[in-house]
Design an enzyme around this catalytic site. Structure first.
Site: not given
Length: 510
Positions: A442, A450
């Site tokens: 992340h 996306r």
């Protein structure tokens, strides 16, 4: 007489001051009864156990767990400090998980505390805490995380965990072992405690990850002191590639995850087809745009349809409108997706021309990200500097027990991730692990899902697989598979999910 809105505003000011003071766990005594009731009714406060609360967001649906998982460690630390002051510590196993970089919220948090009740305290969302009446380790064996959680020092935890830890958490155990530059800190504790069995287990563990020097030093020193040491490997299998001498837990965690997961990912995927004609492939990618944008944006909670996607693709959107307007936010997201899609198509073109997918993704993923959020800069709600580099603050995934890496760990993990992506010879592993590990890390504040799907499709092109859309109708299955891989280290459901989608696309194109 104050109006209801004014009364709530006063209560919010009190709550805001408590949060500014660093309070995550709010006690009932921190607020007046009326303030507490107004905040609970408005959704700004959520009860965890009787008399203890956490701040919440009023727009969270009933049963939503994000606020709790985001505040879990801070809440437990404050709650335990209130009950035991400084006389508590996480169990050796839980300490080692945290220190090795595994920040997943546990189902049951095990704590040692003299005077503990030896019974669980039920929290919320299926979690609990149990404080066991056990003595604390010596002060020299204790430390704290950056969040103030009291834990064993990593060397003391390695000595104290049971053999079962290596079987249950092999990635975490290997990551912890790899933090040791030499045997000195461990030997001091092994010799003082006479831990001959543990010494043999640690020696076997270090040899398993390719640290023969440390293994030899442990065995030699213990035998020199008169202990009978029998080396034993606590792991169920050996590493294909020994870990390099890198003390970063985040970097080694990514290396270990890749090794552990790649075979399962390959087995769940259809064989890579022959490379498609580049022009025809790019034409099919363009044909997929509206379907891809609709599903990818909808997965992230944006309200879009084909008409809106077509409108913003043609430039019919106005960044000067109120950026707080929901329709405008959706339009900006759609416009950003179109701009990013063009950048990704350029990357696909490079890949189809013969360049390595990992190399292209490494070089160009910052461009995809900049384009994804460029409309926000144009509208004045994002500063250009916010799109430069990776995140500088913590981030949480809605409804997930998995807590992504700290900002510092991201900077260690991302370069290793792209090295592995470039070195991986199997297209299926690049597709599955490229997507999963990117979102596991992340690296950005927003847009990671996306970006992960863009990266997945660049790897699809590099392997000759068709561009593949994750349908919004299967969002729950998709997110559950990602969570299973993140919290249980089980990549199987995610690999099978993607493999089935790809097989469908291959059948359609046959």
């Amino acid at each position: 007489m104050a109006r209801p809105g004014e009364k709530l505003a006063v209560a919010l000011e009190v709550l805001s001051q408590l949060q500014n003071d660093g309070k995550v766990a709010i006690r009932s005594t921190d607020l007046s009864r009326l303030e507490r009731e107004r905040l609970i009714e408005a959704g700004f406060l959520r009860e965890v156990i009787r008399g203890w609360y956490i701040p919440a967001r009023p727009d969270e649906p009933v049963g939503e767990s994000t606020s709790w998982f985001a505040n879990f460690w801070g809440f437990c630390t404050a709650y335990l400090a209130e009950r035991f002051e400084d006389d508590w510590i996480l169990s050796p196993d839980q300490s080692l998980l945290l220190l090795s970089g595994n920040r997943t919220v546990p189902r049951q948090l095990l704590v040692r505390a003299p005077g503990g009740r030896n019974k669980p305290t039920a929290l919320i969302h299926g979690t609990s805490l149990i404080d066991t009446n056990l003595a604390l380790p010596p002060q020299s064996d204790r430390t704290q995380t950056d969040e103030g959680v009291r834990v064993y020092r990593i060397e003391a935890a390695l000595i104290s965990v049971s053999p079962q830890f290596y079987a249950s958490y092999p990635t975490d155990a290997r990551t912890a072992l790899a933090t040791q530059r030499d045997a000195s800190a461990l030997l001091e504790r092994l010799l003082e405690g006479g831990h001959s069995v543990v010494a043999g287990r640690l020696a076997g563990g270090f040899r398993n990850i390719g640290r023969d020097r440390i293994a030899d030093d442990i065995v030699r020193a213990m035998k020199s002191a008169g202990y009978d040491v029998r080396e034993s490997d606590p792991f169920a299998d050996r590493l294909d590639t020994p870990l390099p001498r890198d003390p970063s837990p985040a970097a080694n965690r990514i290396r270990l995850m890749w090794q552990q997961m790649r075979e399962r990912a390959i087995a769940a995927f259809p064989a890579a087809p022959r490379l498609n004609d580049a022009a025809a492939y790019l034409e099919r990618v363009e044909e997929n745009y509206v379907n891809d944008a609709y599903n990818s944006l909808s997965i992230e909670g944006y309200r879009v349809n084909a008409a809106l996607i077509e409108r913003v693709r043609d430039g019919n959107w106005n960044p000067d409108l109120n950026p707080a307007d929901r329709e405008q936010k959706d339009a900006m997201a759609a416009r950003g997706y179109w701009q990013a899609f063009q950048a990704v198509k350029a990357s696909v073109q490079r890949v189809l021309a013969g360049e390595g997918g990992g190399k292209v993704a490494d070089e160009e993923h910052p461009i995809w990200y900049e384009e994804l959020f460029a409309p926000g800069v144009q509208a004045g709600i994002l500063r250009p500097g916010e799109l430069a580099g990776y995140r500088n603050s913590a981030v949480f995934i809605r409804g997930a027990r998995h807590v992504p890496m700290s900002p510092e760990s991201v900077r260690d993990a991302v370069p290793v991730f792209f090295e592995l992506l470039q070195e991986e010879p199997e297209p299926a592993a690049r597709v599955v692990l490229g997507h999963f590990i990117f979102v596991y890390i992340h690296p950005y504040i927003d847009g990671n899902g996306r970006m992960g799907r863009f990266l997945m499709n660049v790897m699809m092109a590099a392997g000759g697989y068709p561009w593949t859309v994750v349908p919004v109708g299967r969002r729950a299955e998709y997110m559950a598979a990602l969570e299973q891989a993140s919290t249980e280290a089980d990549i199987g459901p995610f690999a099978e999910f993607l493999g089935a989608l790809v097989a469908e696309q291959m059948q359609i194109g046959a």
